[in-house]
Design an enzyme around this catalytic site. Structure first.
Site, short mmCIF file in Angstrom:
data_model
loop_
_atom_site.label_atom_id
_atom_site.label_comp_id
_atom_site.label_asym_id
_atom_site.label_seq_id
_atom_site.Cartn_x
_atom_site.Cartn_y
_atom_site.Cartn_z
CD1 TRP A 1 72.88 37.46 48.17
CD2 TRP A 1 74.41 35.85 48.41
NE1 TRP A 1 73.73 37.55 47.11
CE2 TRP A 1 74.69 36.58 47.22
CE3 TRP A 1 75.26 34.80 48.76
CZ2 TRP A 1 75.78 36.27 46.39
CZ3 TRP A 1 76.32 34.49 47.93
CH2 TRP A 1 76.59 35.23 46.78
NE ARG A 2 69.44 38.19 43.69
CZ ARG A 2 70.21 38.35 42.60
NH1 ARG A 2 70.10 37.50 41.59
NH2 ARG A 2 71.07 39.34 42.54
CD GLU B 1 75.38 43.59 49.64
OE1 GLU B 1 76.33 44.29 49.23
OE2 GLU B 1 74.56 43.06 48.88
CD GLN C 1 88.31 45.75 47.78
OE1 GLN C 1 88.39 45.54 48.98
NE2 GLN C 1 89.21 46.47 47.13
CB THR C 2 85.14 38.60 46.95
OG1 THR C 2 86.14 39.11 47.85
CG2 THR C 2 85.39 37.13 46.72
CG LEU D 1 86.13 35.49 51.11
CD1 LEU D 1 85.76 34.78 49.82
CD2 LEU D 1 84.95 35.45 52.07
CE1 TYR E 1 91.58 43.80 49.21
CE2 TYR E 1 90.59 41.87 48.17
CZ TYR E 1 91.35 43.03 48.08
OH TYR E 1 91.88 43.41 46.88
CE1 TYR F 1 76.27 48.55 46.78
CE2 TYR F 1 77.87 47.33 48.08
CZ TYR F 1 76.82 47.35 47.18
OH TYR F 1 76.31 46.17 46.70
CG ASP G 1 77.85 47.80 43.14
OD1 ASP G 1 77.20 48.43 42.28
OD2 ASP G 1 77.92 46.55 43.17
CB CYS H 1 74.71 47.04 24.01
SG CYS H 1 76.04 48.08 24.66
CB CYS I 1 72.06 53.01 26.88
SG CYS I 1 73.75 53.22 27.46
#
Length: 366
Positions: free
Chosen positions: A26-27, A45, A50-51, A88, A90, A125, A143, A201, A210
């Site tokens: 999807w990018r 999205e 939550q997946t 999937l 939800y 979001y 998110d 890090c 940071c």
């Protein structure tokens, strides 16, 4: 709010993201122009709520093959939509996505963030993410990953979600400078690959600035949210078969499992088990398992009960022919029993009282 300029602090993200970005279906290839398919962004999205990405990728491909446009989804049958979403979890996301597609097909895409937020299933979001990634709007999307990155970068005490409005105000000018789609996806990528709950890090391009890393507090910022202990239940999951038909609970319009067909269940406390007797109808069983939901843990005992003939089913229950069973959308627990029916079962050591468990499934107590 006395934080450094976001455009300066986040500047290392863009070149880092261009080097390490994952190739996701999807990018878009070009992150400096609006996405060529906003519908694909919307689908991704909703699926990613939550997946994990690895789980979503094959579903995304199959979904776009089955419903390539908002209109094709809007015109699809409910069972077909839930079947495509099967596994999937939800499932209300599938219903929201279909409803949003209906609005888009009828009225076109919204032209601002308020319009996106008004689509079914798009909270602050998701609407902001679609706005930034699909349309290049300077709409900061926060998110869980982004909150974690920014909480550590800025050394925010407490729950960073409580400072969402401040963080959006701070981020907005940087999106105009660094690019809404690129910055949004770079923050997500950093939180998903390096700035994890247990961070690496050394891989983070923001590590030199940071504040949390410099203070040695990455293990405690942001604080881990406490989750309620899930409720426990013990139940029999019943495949009741008669004359080539199976008894199932028809989909409901509301609730966690709305849109899904379900096997009947009986709480173990309501049907004390006993050894089967020669007079019982043929009964088979398989090893049980624990089914874990967000707020519930079920100790499941699957049972296949064959009856001589069908009885009038109670309200909400339907007899479904065996050949129709594979096409019905089921949740993971119920899929598992459907699959078990294709495997050899065993005569159980104990069963619930058959007449007792069948009573609520009949139209009359016979």
């Amino acid at each position: 709010m006395s934080w450094p300029l976001a455009s300066d602090l986040l500047a290392p993200l863009a070149p880092w993201f261009d080097r390490v970005r994952r190739d996701l279906p999807w990018r878009a290839a070009d992150l400096d122009v609006p996405h060529p398919d906003p519908y694909a962004v919307l689908v991704s999205e909703l699926m990613l709520q939550q997946t994990q990405v690895a789980t979503v990728v094959p579903y995304f491909h199959r979904w776009l093959e089955r419903f390539p446009t908002a209109r094709s989804l809007a015109e699809a049958e409910e069972d077909a939509v839930h079947k495509a979403w099967e596994g999937l979890g939800y499932y209300r996301r599938a219903r929201f996505l279909k409803a949003a597609a209906g609005t888009i097909a009828a009225e076109g895409w919204p032209t601002d963030l308020e319009g996106l937020t008004g689509l079914p299933g798009l909270g602050p979001y998701t609407a902001a993410a679609v706005g930034a990634i699909a349309f290049q709007w300077a709409t900061p999307a926060l998110d869980g990953n982004a909150f974690r990155v920014l909480a550590r970068l800025l050394l925010l005490e407490g729950d960073p979600k409580e400072r969402a409005a401040e963080l959006r105000t701070w981020l907005s000018p940087a999106m105009a400078v660094l690019g809404p789609s690129r910055l949004t996806q770079a923050l997500m990528e950093l939180g998903a690959t390096a700035c994890l709950p247990n961070p690496t890090c050394a891989q983070c391009p923001l590590s030199p600035s940071c504040e949390t890393r410099l203070a040695g507090r990455t293990a405690e910022i942001p604080p881990v949210a406490k989750r309620a202990k899930p409720k426990a239940a013990t139940l029999w999951l019943l495949a009741i078969e008669a004359q080539g038909h199976y008894l199932l609970q028809a989909p409901s319009a509301k609730g966690l499992l709305a849109g899904l067909w379900r096997w009947p269940t009986v709480e173990a406390a309501e049907a004390a088990p006993r050894p089967p007797s020669p007079s019982d109808s043929p009964i088979l069983a398989w090893p049980g398992w624990t089914q874990v939901y967000t707020h519930r843990r079920e100790a499941v005992s699957p049972l296949h009960l064959r009856l001589g003939e069908r009885f009038p089913a109670a309200e909400g229950l339907q007899w479904v022919t065996g050949p129709d069973l594979p096409a019905l959308p089921l949740g993971k627990r119920d899929q598992r029993l459907r699959d078990l029916l294709e495997t050899p079962g065993q005569v159980p050591l104990e069963i619930p009282d058959v007449e007792l468990i069948l009573r609520p499934f009949r139209t009359t107590n016979t």
